[in-house]
Design an enzyme around this catalytic site. Structure first.
Site, short mmCIF file in Angstrom:
data_model
loop_
_atom_site.label_atom_id
_atom_site.label_comp_id
_atom_site.label_asym_id
_atom_site.label_seq_id
_atom_site.Cartn_x
_atom_site.Cartn_y
_atom_site.Cartn_z
N GLY A 1 80.99 36.01 41.16
CA GLY A 1 80.75 34.70 42.66
C GLY A 1 80.66 35.45 43.84
O GLY A 1 79.94 36.06 43.78
N HIS A 2 81.13 34.61 44.78
CA HIS A 2 80.95 34.59 46.06
C HIS A 2 81.49 36.01 47.10
O HIS A 2 80.73 36.20 47.79
CB HIS A 2 82.82 33.60 47.01
CG HIS A 2 82.44 33.67 48.62
ND1 HIS A 2 80.89 33.08 49.25
CD2 HIS A 2 82.45 33.53 49.68
CE1 HIS A 2 81.46 33.15 50.25
NE2 HIS A 2 82.31 33.44 50.90
#
Length: 291
Positions: A267-268
């Site tokens: 993810g981020h």
């Protein structure tokens, strides 16, 4: 058995334009070591780079400041929280340190801060490491677009922003899109939340959220800068980022077609679970660029 060297890291403050900027700086073995300026994201601070500094800081000079409104940095009462002002303080910080040529690592909020810096001082930028730092409209998810469209005075807008500043919202930014959440240390989001809960910090983040549209308005200028200067670029991107999805990574190749692109199943906060794969890429990149 010999162990890989672990960096010595200094933790310092520098007074810049009335702001007491906290920063971490590795102390490499060689005085002429290449410099990497690490620009952190939301809602984090320079602590997000602690492990990267440990791994690379003995070979390279890694410098990671906290912006006003983040981490250990202390801004004066009345400081105006906008991306222009974050860039102002970062530019003055770089000048005060005497940096004249470096590779810049831009992540999340680090992209709008860093690209403003690049526009103003292109001679400083020897290369870019881009990690989920967006500069293209196709790199905005629908959720990100809806968030950026929020404006002061619109019913419910500020409450929507504040929901992202809760423990659940902060943790979710780390865990969303991650294949194995067990690889994530909870220290990151717990420390982020500690800083978010300090007096005045949520108000600072609300102001920055309402100002985020100013970054989108500058995307064309940043793309022109990339096309004009063609900096050596390494892209390491968490492909499952709920804010800045994979198309934002690939879009850079239009303007810097020689960029090196690596996508990761995460993810981020890609460094949190993919540091063993990303750190060697950064080391090899710094060795090639040699700022």
């Amino acid at each position: 058995m010999s162990l890989a060297p672990i960096a010595r890291t200094a933790h310092r403050h520098l007074d810049v334009d009335g702001v007491r900027v906290f920063y971490r700086e590795s102390l490499p073995d060689r005085p002429d070591a290449p410099t990497l300026l690490l620009l952190h994201g939301f809602p984090s601070a320079s602590h997000q780079f602690r492990r990267l500094i440990d791994v690379l800081g003995s070979r390279y000079r890694l410098i990671a400041p906290d912006y006003p409104g983040f981490g250990h940095t202390r801004a004066h009462d009345g400081f105006t929280y906008s991306f222009d002002r974050l860039a102002d303080v970062t530019e003055s910080f770089v000048e005060r340190l005497g940096l004249t040529r470096f590779v810049m690592y831009v992540f999340d909020f680090g992209a709008p801060v860093g690209f403003r810096l690049a526009e103003r001082r292109p001679e400083w930028i020897a290369g870019l490491v881009v990690q989920n730092g967006n500069a293209y409209e196709e790199g905005l998810s629908q959720g990100a677009r809806d968030f950026i469209a929020l404006r002061p005075g619109t019913p419910g807008a500020e409450q929507t922003i504040r929901e992202l500043l809760t423990p659940e919202g902060t943790r979710g930014q780390y865990e969303t899109g991650v294949a194995d959440p067990g690889l994530l240390s909870p220290d990151g989001w717990i420390l982020d939340q500690h800083f978010l809960d300090l007096p005045g910090r949520k108000e600072a983040q609300v102001a920055l959220a309402f100002d985020y549209h100013s970054n989108v308005a500058r995307y064309g200028r940043w793309q022109e800068w990339l096309r004009t200067h063609r900096p050596p670029t390494l892209i390491t991107w968490g492909a499952n980022d709920p804010f800045f999805p994979e198309p934002g990574a690939r879009a850079y190749l239009r303007d810097v077609p020689d960029a090196e692109l690596h996508l990761f199943d995460t993810g981020h906060f890609a460094l949190e679970d993919h540091l063993p794969r990303i750190a060697p890429l950064i080391a090899a990149f710094l060795d090639r660029v040699r700022p």
